[in-house]
Design an enzyme around this catalytic site. Structure first.
Site, PDB file in Angstrom:
ATOM      1  N   HIS A   1       0.839  -1.201   0.000  1.00 41.47           N
ATOM      2  CA  HIS A   1       0.000   0.000   0.000  1.00 41.47           C
ATOM      3  C   HIS A   1       0.868   1.243   0.000  1.00 41.47           C
ATOM      4  O   HIS A   1       1.946   1.262   0.595  1.00 41.47           O
ATOM      5  CB  HIS A   1      -0.975   0.017   1.184  1.00 41.47           C
ATOM      6  CG  HIS A   1      -0.335  -0.160   2.513  1.00 41.47           C
ATOM      7  ND1 HIS A   1       0.053  -1.395   3.006  1.00 41.47           N
ATOM      8  CD2 HIS A   1      -0.003   0.743   3.472  1.00 41.47           C
ATOM      9  CE1 HIS A   1       0.589  -1.243   4.205  1.00 41.47           C
ATOM     10  NE2 HIS A   1       0.577   0.054   4.511  1.00 41.47           N
TER      11      HIS A   1
ATOM     12  N   HIS B   1       0.767   5.192   1.075  1.00 37.59           N
ATOM     13  CA  HIS B   1       0.074   6.224   1.854  1.00 37.59           C
ATOM     14  C   HIS B   1       0.178   7.545   1.096  1.00 37.59           C
ATOM     15  O   HIS B   1       1.280   7.934   0.679  1.00 37.59           O
ATOM     16  CB  HIS B   1       0.775   6.450   3.211  1.00 37.59           C
ATOM     17  CG  HIS B   1       0.750   5.292   4.148  1.00 37.59           C
ATOM     18  ND1 HIS B   1      -0.103   5.223   5.228  1.00 37.59           N
ATOM     19  CD2 HIS B   1       1.491   4.155   4.203  1.00 37.59           C
ATOM     20  CE1 HIS B   1       0.125   4.115   5.905  1.00 37.59           C
ATOM     21  NE2 HIS B   1       1.093   3.442   5.313  1.00 37.59           N
TER      22      HIS B   1
HETATM   23  P1  AMP Z   1       1.682   0.355   7.480  1.00 37.34           P
HETATM   24  O1  AMP Z   1       1.534  -1.116   7.193  1.00 37.34           O
HETATM   25  O2  AMP Z   1       2.462   0.631   8.720  1.00 37.34           O
HETATM   26  O3  AMP Z   1       2.197   1.123   6.284  1.00 37.34           O
HETATM   27  O4  AMP Z   1       0.270   0.974   7.787  1.00 37.34           O
HETATM   28  C1  AMP Z   1      -0.957   0.315   7.638  1.00 37.34           C
HETATM   29  C2  AMP Z   1      -2.003   1.378   7.570  1.00 37.34           C
HETATM   30  O5  AMP Z   1      -3.243   0.749   7.308  1.00 37.34           O
HETATM   31  C3  AMP Z   1      -2.191   2.189   8.863  1.00 37.34           C
HETATM   32  O6  AMP Z   1      -2.045   3.574   8.572  1.00 37.34           O
HETATM   33  C4  AMP Z   1      -3.587   1.833   9.319  1.00 37.34           C
HETATM   34  O7  AMP Z   1      -4.245   2.926   9.918  1.00 37.34           O
HETATM   35  C5  AMP Z   1      -4.246   1.424   8.023  1.00 37.34           C
HETATM   36  N1  AMP Z   1      -5.368   0.491   8.174  1.00 37.34           N
HETATM   37  C6  AMP Z   1      -5.356  -0.694   8.819  1.00 37.34           C
HETATM   38  N2  AMP Z   1      -6.564  -1.298   8.731  1.00 37.34           N
HETATM   39  C7  AMP Z   1      -7.346  -0.461   8.000  1.00 37.34           C
HETATM   40  C8  AMP Z   1      -8.706  -0.513   7.574  1.00 37.34           C
HETATM   41  N3  AMP Z   1      -9.491  -1.558   7.873  1.00 37.34           N
HETATM   42  N4  AMP Z   1      -9.195   0.511   6.850  1.00 37.34           N
HETATM   43  C9  AMP Z   1      -8.394   1.582   6.563  1.00 37.34           C
HETATM   44  N5  AMP Z   1      -7.101   1.679   6.930  1.00 37.34           N
HETATM   45  C10 AMP Z   1      -6.584   0.686   7.654  1.00 37.34           C
END
Ligand code: AMP
Ligand code: ZN
Length: 142
Positions: A103, A105
């Site tokens: 993903h 951001h």
């Molecule tokens: P990272 O893997 O550290 O890059 O971040 C994972 C991101 O996914 C975090 O910013 C979470 O807030 C976000 N996240 C996790 N679950 C969900 C969800 N169900 N819907 C939207 N965002 C999510």
């Protein structure tokens, strides 16, 4: 180690089994609001096909995700009080990746107002109504 897509929260979102505030989708990608936004309008862009990180995503999906990211960033700048977008991609546990589905951001920024450092911020649970409203605003600006 590959994540089992059955246990992957983002695969569940793609499958419609877990809800999200959807902003955009096409054949290969999906963009939705991060529920722990660093700033208003914080959006995630993912490939629909499971890939764990930068090391294993296919070149086609990698290009598609970043083309969608460009569309979303333009819409964020058009409709939010942002003058820039911080684009972050964490690959691997050592880089603090938490959700093991690739993903990107997209964090709308105005460094003169948001008080954030260049690379260090806190994400906190957001207000769902506000997240939904802002996601709709970005969607309308596409
Ligand atoms: P990272 O893997 O550290 O890059 O971040 C994972 C991101 O996914 C975090 O910013 C979470 O807030 C976000 N996240 C996790 N679950 C969900 C969800 N169900 N819907 C939207 N965002 C999510
Ligand atoms: Zn997945």
């Amino acid at each position: 180690m590959a994540t089992d897509t059955q246990d992957c929260i983002f695969c569940q979102i793609v499958a419609g089994k877990v809800p999200c505030f959807k902003i955009y989708e096409d054949e290969r990608t999906l963009a939705f609001a991060d529920i722990n936004p660093v700033t208003e309008g914080h959006t995630l862009v993912i490939p629909k096909a499971h890939a764990e990180n930068l090391l294993d995503i296919t070149p086609g999906d990698l290009a598609a995700v970043h083309q969608t990211a460009q569309k979303i960033a333009r819409a964020q700048l058009a409709c939010l009080k942002a003058t820039g977008v911080t684009v972050v991609q964490l690959s691997g546990e050592g880089a603090n990746q938490v959700v093991m589905h690739y993903h990107v951001h997209l964090i709308p920024r105005d460094r003169t107002k948001d008080g954030l450092d260049k690379f260090e911020w806190e994400s906190k649970p957001g207000n769902m109504r506000s997240i939904e409203r802002i996601a709709g605003k970005i969607k309308d600006a596409l």
